[in-house]
Design a protein around this motif. Structure first.
Motif, PDB file in Angstrom:
ATOM      1  N   LYS A   1     -11.982   2.636   1.700  1.00  0.00           N
ATOM      2  CA  LYS A   1     -12.057   2.217   0.296  1.00  0.00           C
ATOM      3  C   LYS A   1     -12.191   0.690   0.260  1.00  0.00           C
ATOM      4  O   LYS A   1     -11.951   0.006   1.273  1.00  0.00           O
ATOM      5  CB  LYS A   1     -10.832   2.683  -0.466  1.00  0.00           C
ATOM      6  CG  LYS A   1      -9.508   2.120   0.064  1.00  0.00           C
ATOM      7  CD  LYS A   1      -8.309   2.615  -0.756  1.00  0.00           C
ATOM      8  CE  LYS A   1      -7.000   1.997  -0.238  1.00  0.00           C
ATOM      9  NZ  LYS A   1      -5.855   2.445  -1.041  1.00  0.00           N
TER      10      LYS A   1
ATOM     11  N   GLY B   1       0.809  -1.194   0.000  1.00  0.00           N
ATOM     12  CA  GLY B   1       0.000   0.000   0.000  1.00  0.00           C
ATOM     13  C   GLY B   1       0.843   1.244   0.000  1.00  0.00           C
ATOM     14  O   GLY B   1       2.040   1.185  -0.247  1.00  0.00           O
ATOM     15  N   ARG B   2       0.143   2.326   0.224  1.00  0.00           N
ATOM     16  CA  ARG B   2       0.867   3.590   0.243  1.00  0.00           C
ATOM     17  C   ARG B   2       1.877   3.655   1.390  1.00  0.00           C
ATOM     18  O   ARG B   2       2.869   4.366   1.326  1.00  0.00           O
ATOM     19  CB  ARG B   2      -0.122   4.729   0.386  1.00  0.00           C
ATOM     20  CG  ARG B   2      -0.902   5.022  -0.876  1.00  0.00           C
ATOM     21  CD  ARG B   2      -1.789   6.230  -0.677  1.00  0.00           C
ATOM     22  NE  ARG B   2      -2.791   6.009   0.336  1.00  0.00           N
ATOM     23  CZ  ARG B   2      -3.611   6.968   0.774  1.00  0.00           C
ATOM     24  NH1 ARG B   2      -3.498   8.207   0.325  1.00  0.00           N
ATOM     25  NH2 ARG B   2      -4.510   6.693   1.688  1.00  0.00           N
TER      26      ARG B   2
ATOM     27  N   ASN C   1      -9.522  -1.481   1.821  1.00  0.00           N
ATOM     28  CA  ASN C   1      -9.385  -1.515   3.267  1.00  0.00           C
ATOM     29  C   ASN C   1     -10.562  -2.211   3.939  1.00  0.00           C
ATOM     30  O   ASN C   1     -10.695  -2.147   5.164  1.00  0.00           O
ATOM     31  CB  ASN C   1      -9.247  -0.092   3.810  1.00  0.00           C
ATOM     32  CG  ASN C   1      -7.853   0.491   3.525  1.00  0.00           C
ATOM     33  OD1 ASN C   1      -6.856  -0.238   3.421  1.00  0.00           O
ATOM     34  ND2 ASN C   1      -7.797   1.802   3.374  1.00  0.00           N
TER      35      ASN C   1
ATOM     36  N   LYS D   1       2.099  -5.358   8.806  1.00  0.00           N
ATOM     37  CA  LYS D   1       2.342  -4.260   7.862  1.00  0.00           C
ATOM     38  C   LYS D   1       3.661  -3.589   8.248  1.00  0.00           C
ATOM     39  O   LYS D   1       3.781  -3.096   9.390  1.00  0.00           O
ATOM     40  CB  LYS D   1       1.189  -3.264   7.894  1.00  0.00           C
ATOM     41  CG  LYS D   1       1.445  -2.048   6.991  1.00  0.00           C
ATOM     42  CD  LYS D   1       0.245  -1.102   6.961  1.00  0.00           C
ATOM     43  CE  LYS D   1      -0.823  -1.676   6.085  1.00  0.00           C
ATOM     44  NZ  LYS D   1      -1.924  -0.693   5.856  1.00  0.00           N
TER      45      LYS D   1
ATOM     46  N   ASP E   1      -6.932  -0.745   8.506  1.00  0.00           N
ATOM     47  CA  ASP E   1      -6.151   0.501   8.521  1.00  0.00           C
ATOM     48  C   ASP E   1      -6.870   1.614   9.297  1.00  0.00           C
ATOM     49  O   ASP E   1      -6.772   2.814   8.960  1.00  0.00           O
ATOM     50  CB  ASP E   1      -5.838   0.998   7.099  1.00  0.00           C
ATOM     51  CG  ASP E   1      -4.741   0.193   6.437  1.00  0.00           C
ATOM     52  OD1 ASP E   1      -4.048  -0.563   7.142  1.00  0.00           O
ATOM     53  OD2 ASP E   1      -4.627   0.289   5.199  1.00  0.00           O
TER      54      ASP E   1
HETATM   55  N1  LIG Z   1      -5.125  -7.409   8.312  1.00  0.00           N
HETATM   56  C1  LIG Z   1      -4.923  -7.837   7.074  1.00  0.00           C
HETATM   57  N2  LIG Z   1      -5.143  -9.113   6.822  1.00  0.00           N
HETATM   58  C2  LIG Z   1      -4.897  -9.527   5.586  1.00  0.00           C
HETATM   59  N3  LIG Z   1      -4.475  -8.838   4.563  1.00  0.00           N
HETATM   60  C3  LIG Z   1      -4.241  -7.515   4.796  1.00  0.00           C
HETATM   61  C4  LIG Z   1      -4.426  -6.984   6.042  1.00  0.00           C
HETATM   62  N4  LIG Z   1      -4.113  -5.663   5.964  1.00  0.00           N
HETATM   63  C5  LIG Z   1      -3.728  -5.433   4.734  1.00  0.00           C
HETATM   64  N5  LIG Z   1      -3.794  -6.506   3.997  1.00  0.00           N
HETATM   65  C6  LIG Z   1      -3.533  -6.654   2.573  1.00  0.00           C
HETATM   66  O1  LIG Z   1      -2.273  -6.140   2.315  1.00  0.00           O
HETATM   67  C7  LIG Z   1      -2.251  -5.358   1.160  1.00  0.00           C
HETATM   68  C8  LIG Z   1      -1.670  -4.040   1.423  1.00  0.00           C
HETATM   69  O2  LIG Z   1      -2.501  -3.322   2.192  1.00  0.00           O
HETATM   70  P1  LIG Z   1      -2.265  -1.835   2.565  1.00  0.00           P
HETATM   71  O3  LIG Z   1      -3.312  -1.440   3.435  1.00  0.00           O
HETATM   72  O4  LIG Z   1      -0.954  -1.701   2.977  1.00  0.00           O
HETATM   73  O5  LIG Z   1      -2.351  -1.117   1.223  1.00  0.00           O
HETATM   74  P2  LIG Z   1      -3.629  -0.613   0.617  1.00  0.00           P
HETATM   75  O6  LIG Z   1      -4.685  -0.701   1.576  1.00  0.00           O
HETATM   76  O7  LIG Z   1      -3.777  -1.404  -0.626  1.00  0.00           O
HETATM   77  O8  LIG Z   1      -3.385   0.862   0.225  1.00  0.00           O
HETATM   78  P3  LIG Z   1      -3.282   1.970   1.208  1.00  0.00           P
HETATM   79  O9  LIG Z   1      -1.889   1.943   1.465  1.00  0.00           O
HETATM   80  O10 LIG Z   1      -3.774   3.165   0.536  1.00  0.00           O
HETATM   81  O11 LIG Z   1      -4.106   1.595   2.309  1.00  0.00           O
HETATM   82  C9  LIG Z   1      -3.629  -5.261   0.698  1.00  0.00           C
HETATM   83  O12 LIG Z   1      -3.777  -6.017  -0.392  1.00  0.00           O
HETATM   84  C10 LIG Z   1      -4.443  -5.798   1.805  1.00  0.00           C
HETATM   85  O13 LIG Z   1      -5.426  -6.649   1.335  1.00  0.00           O
END
Ligand SMILES: Nc1ncnc2c1ncn2[C@@H]1O[C@H](COP(=O)(O)OP(=O)(O)OP(=O)(O)O)[C@@H](O)[C@H]1O
Length: 894
Positions: free
Chosen positions: A662, A549-550, A665, A567, A678
């Motif tokens: 979104k 993600g970002r 999330n 993360k 998030d």
């Molecule tokens: N708690 C979680 N359990 C499983 N997968 C997760 C979890 N949190 C995040 N992910 C997965 O990890 C990936 C990255 O998520 P992340 O939130 O970092 O980026 P994002 O949500 O795609 O963008 P942004 O950074 O804008 O939030 C995503 O594909 C998300 O599905």
């Protein structure tokens, strides 16, 4: 000389007659008969010859002939035998007809009499047979008779009398010279010379009869009594016994040699009238009869006789003068001798008269005898008839008796016949019954055959059914085996599920206790070392990476038998205390639809979250890695869950604004319940991080509140905007950019169904429209136009979700990805497990009784909305409990 001349005249006439007959092609034969009486001679000849048809010519009579009663045809008509038809013509006209009264009976004459002169002839004559003449084919000729004299002769005698005369004549012919009767016959012809001298009244009559035969045998005889001057008939023997000349070929009657001459013979009976000259009749008539093969002509020779006084006996050698009647006058004797002769003649006449009288007496005697014989015969015949009648009577009686017997027999036969008829009728009835029975039997056989066919068909069908039943039974057994296997598998799975549920329940209780403890005692923040996280992520291996993600990359890891998402923040400056204070604060937030922050690794800058096994909403909408599209009822539920979580965040004492809501999330756990990830991180990052990857910013801009973008002022409505865009995406499956205008236009046009995501199934249009309208309100560019989350959005989403859940339940659609979905209202928000004893709290949510009771003991706010309870009373939700039980019994348990 006279006779010669007379014969010549007669011959001339007969010649003309024969010529006439020859022209008519009529066979002719001439008989010359010498007889004392013409009429009697004719009658006699009719009897002897068996003439059945005779035509006679009748000369017109004058007073003289009437006085003499010399009407020959009338005499013959009256005295002819009964078998003879006599036709008399006069002057070419029919004078009279005497029809035959009986047929001609053929008999043999045994008459033995005859004179010496006719011995031979008589002998032949006696053998003459008379028969019934049935053939009368030849034409009869007749002339016209001038009926000027109908005076019948009165000297007729009957047939018997004539026959007696003949007999008497025969007897006397040999010794009497008073009359003569001569016959010249052959086998097929008869010559009759009428020379019967019967006193003075007959001697002057002469006639001739001509019979013409085809054999052209001729026998001639001529008899002439010219007058009293020539009173000796030429046919009578004279006193001297002289015999007149006989024509050549003629049989001499005296010598008895009746030979047949092959030459045509002519028999002429000429009887010159005593007073011919005074006769008014001067014409010559020929009367004839045709009988089979013969014609008898009877010429009227009056003209001849008229001049016969001066005619001497004809010298024609063909003329046979009967010796018994031939008289010769001898001129030149003396007067004395003449007187003597005359005296002798008178005496002879007297003697002749006496003899005639004697003969008459004899005839009478004969007649009397014949009459007596007739009467005797009649009596005999009568006796025979009587006997015959008696015999017939007897026969009739016998016949009657026989008839009676026959009637009796017939009656018996009739009875038998009636019995037979009755028996036959009975037999016919029996036959009819038999036929009816046979018909019924036939029908029965037909029905039996039909039934047999049906039975056969049924047998075949039964056989097929048995076979099918066997196959079904086999399939049933297989199914049963499979069912047993499935049952065992289900039991195993059920057992495992129970274990999982118990474990989850225990975990939930532990979490609850942890939450409670956190609420009560400030939740314990877990810090993980980098070694632990490396171990959990296999050294942050790429295979454990879930995405980027970002703010950094996310890895899946296993920490103390629990899956976690780690993360790794890529930002600098994340190690200060203020940051981790904020992290600790966020980690204290507990909500069923918010991804829990479990801890952090300050040395590495890592955040540890609970692991969401079913990925993000973005992955589902994009069907990433073959994820099936979300059904419409799951999408309704996600809307409600996200809104609830937002309300929870917004209801925090210090409202928490997500800022980055979104689909990426929004994550799904193993029950496909959605949770917001998030949470709070945006504030932490934005406050502490100055750098972030702009590459991912573009995909996020569509969800950012335009007012926030324009003014930079955050508010809860900022998240509502994001919620509105997410809900529009759930309805349409379209990208966030421009989805608002798309749905708005569709709704305005009443064509929402055209923009709904058809991969979600058959949307309930009213609920979809309501959700679309609510979503558009939430996505209003202006925050003031957006509905309140607590008062408008959440209640409307609850209503829509309830209706959609009911529809989905009725349609038995709570499945997703071939797995049954557990309705979220069956799950306790605290324990995250299916409720067994659900109770409703003051916030309107239903919780498992034990968990909410424990929660209320430690808190005054709702675990779902974070709002303060008005009261802490709990109400059992029996309806929900019944629904959960039914759902569990329906086999839809996951
Ligand atoms: N708690 C979680 N359990 C499983 N997968 C997760 C979890 N949190 C995040 N992910 C997965 O990890 C990936 C990255 O998520 P992340 O939130 O970092 O980026 P994002 O949500 O795609 O963008 P942004 O950074 O804008 O939030 C995503 O594909 C998300 O599905």
């Amino acid at each position: 000389m006279y006779k010669e001349q007379r014969f010549q005249d007669i011959e001339k006439i007969m010649k003309e007659c024969r010529i006439l007959c020859e022209k008519k092609k009529i066979r002719t034969e001439t008989y010359y008969v010498n007889h004392g009486s013409v009429q009697k001679g004719l009658v006699d000849q009719i009897s002897k010859l068996g003439i059945t048809s005779l035509v006679l010519g009748k000369s017109p009579q004058n007073s003289f002939t009437r006085a003499l009663k010399k009407d020959i045809p009338t005499y013959v008509s009256k005295n002819a035998p009964k078998f003879c038809t006599v036709v008399v013509v006069c002057k070419g006209k029919l004078f009279s007809i005497k029809d035959a009264k009986q047929p001609h009976i053929q008999f043999s004459s045994t008459r033995s009499s005859n004179s010496a002169a006719t011995d031979a002839t008589a002998s032949e004559r006696s053998e003459t047979s008379f028969g019934v003449d049935t053939e009368q084919d030849e034409p009869r000729t007749s002339g016209h008779i001038e009926d000027d004299d109908d005076d019948a002769a009165d000297d007729y005698v009957d047939e018997d009398k004539v026959r007696a005369w003949h007999e008497l004549k025969d007897d006397k012919s040999s010794n009497s010279g008073s009359y003569s009767l001569g016959f010249l016959e052959s086998s097929s012809k008869v010559l009759l010379q009428n020379g019967l001298v019967n006193g003075a009244k007959n001697d002057s009559i002469a006639s001739s009869t001509t019979r013409i035969h085809s054999s052209m045998d001729w026998t001639r005889s001529f008899n002439h009594e010219a007058s009293k001057d020539i009173h000796e008939p030429w046919s009578s023997p004279d006193k001297n016994g002289q015999t007149a000349e006989s024509p050549p070929g003629r049989n001499n009657l005296d010598d008895g040699t009746a030979t047949t001459n092959n030459e045509p013979q002519e028999c002429i009976n000429a009887e010159p009238q005593g007073d011919i000259g005074s006769s008014p009749s001067s014409a010559t008539s020929i009367y004839m009869t045709m009988d089979d093969s013969e014609i008898i002509l009877y010429p009227n020779l009056d003209p001849l006789f008229q001049s016969s006084k001066d005619i001497e006996k004809p010298p024609n050698p063909r003329i046979t003068m009967e010796p018994s009647v031939q008289t010769t006058s001898r001129a030149g004797e003396g007067v004395e001798a003449s007187l003597k002769i005359e005296l002798l003649e008178n005496e002879a006449h007297v003697a002749s008269d006496l003899d005639f009288l004697l003969n008459e007496a004899k005839v009478s005697a004969r007649l009397a005898r014949r009459q007596l014989e007739k009467q005797t015969n009649h009596l005999r015949k009568t006796a025979e008839v009587i006997a015959k009648i008696k015999r017939l009577t007897a026969e009739r009686d016998a016949a009657v008796q026989e008839a009676k017997s026959a009637i009796l027999k017939a009656s018996i036969e009739k009875t038998k016949y009636e019995e037979a008829i009755a028996a036959l009728k009975n037999q016919q009835l029996l036959q009819k019954k038999i036929e009816e029975e046979a018909q019924r039997n036939q029908e029965t056989r037909t029905e039996l055959e039909y039934l047999k066919k049906l039975v056969d068909n049924y047998s075949v069908e039964a056989s097929m059914a048995r076979q099918q039943a066997e196959e079904e039974r086999y399939r049933y057994q297989e199914t049963l085996l499979k069912l047993e296997e499935v049952t065992k598998k289900l039991e195993t799975e059920s057992h495992l599920r129970k274990e999982v549920e118990e474990r989850a329940s225990q975990e939930a209780i532990a979490k609850l206790e942890a939450v409670m403890a956190l609420r009560k005692h400030e939740r314990k923040y877990s810090e993980y070392t980098i070694r632990e996280l490396q171990t959990a992520t296999n050294g942050f291996h790429d295979d454990s990476k879930l995405g980027e993600g970002r703010y950094g990359s996310v890895y899946k890891g296993e920490l103390y038998n629990s899956s976690v998402a780690i993360k790794v923040l890529a930002s600098e400056g994340l190690g200060d205390d203020e940051f981790y204070k904020e992290v600790k604060l966020i980690s204290q937030i507990y909500h069923p639809h918010i991804v829990a922050l479990l801890g952090a690794c300050p040395e590495k800058g890592c955040l540890v979250y609970e692991y969401m096994v079913n990925g993000s909403l973005e992955d589902c909408l994009n069907c990433k890695d073959g994820i099936p599209p979300l059904p419409w009822y799951v999408r309704f539920r996600i809307c409600l869950e996200i809104a609830t979580a937002l309300l929870f965040l917004h209801s925090h004492p210090i409202p928490i604004i997500h800022r980055n809501l979104k689909p990426g999330n929004i994550l799904f756990d193993h029950h496909f319940r959605s949770k917001i990830g998030d949470t709070g991180i945006a504030k932490l990052i934005l406050n502490n991080v100055t750098m972030f990857r702009e590459s991912t910013l573009a995909g996020t801009m569509a969800y950012i509140d335009p007012d926030y973008q324009r003014t930079g002022i955050l508010s809860c409505e900022t998240d509502v905007y994001s919620l509105g865009i997410i809900m529009l995406q759930l309805l349409t499956g379209k990208p966030a950019m421009g989805v608002t205008d798309l749905v708005e236009e569709a709704v305005e046009n009443g064509r929402l169904e055209d923009v709904l995501d058809k991969s979600a199934g058959a949307w309930p249009l009213s609920e979809a429209t309501a959700l679309a309208c609510l979503s558009m309100q939430c996505a209003e560019p202006r925050r003031r136009h957006r509905p309140n989350l607590e008062t408008k959005v959440l209640p409307e989403l609850e209503r829509i979700q309830s209706a959609a859940s009911t529809a989905a339940t009725c349609a038995k659609l709570p499945f997703f990805n071939e797995k049954p979905l557990v309705p979220n209202f069956f799950i306790c928000p605290i324990s995250q497990a299916i409720m067994k004893n659900p109770h409703m709290a003051a916030d309107g949510f239903t919780y498992e009784y034990e968990f909410i009771k424990l929660w209320l003991q430690q808190n005054d706010t709702s675990p779902m909305t974070n709002l303060t309870f008005n009261h802490k009373n709990l109400m059992p939700n029996h309806k929900l409990q019944s629904s959960i039980r039914e759902w569990q019994e329906s086999g839809l348990l996951p």
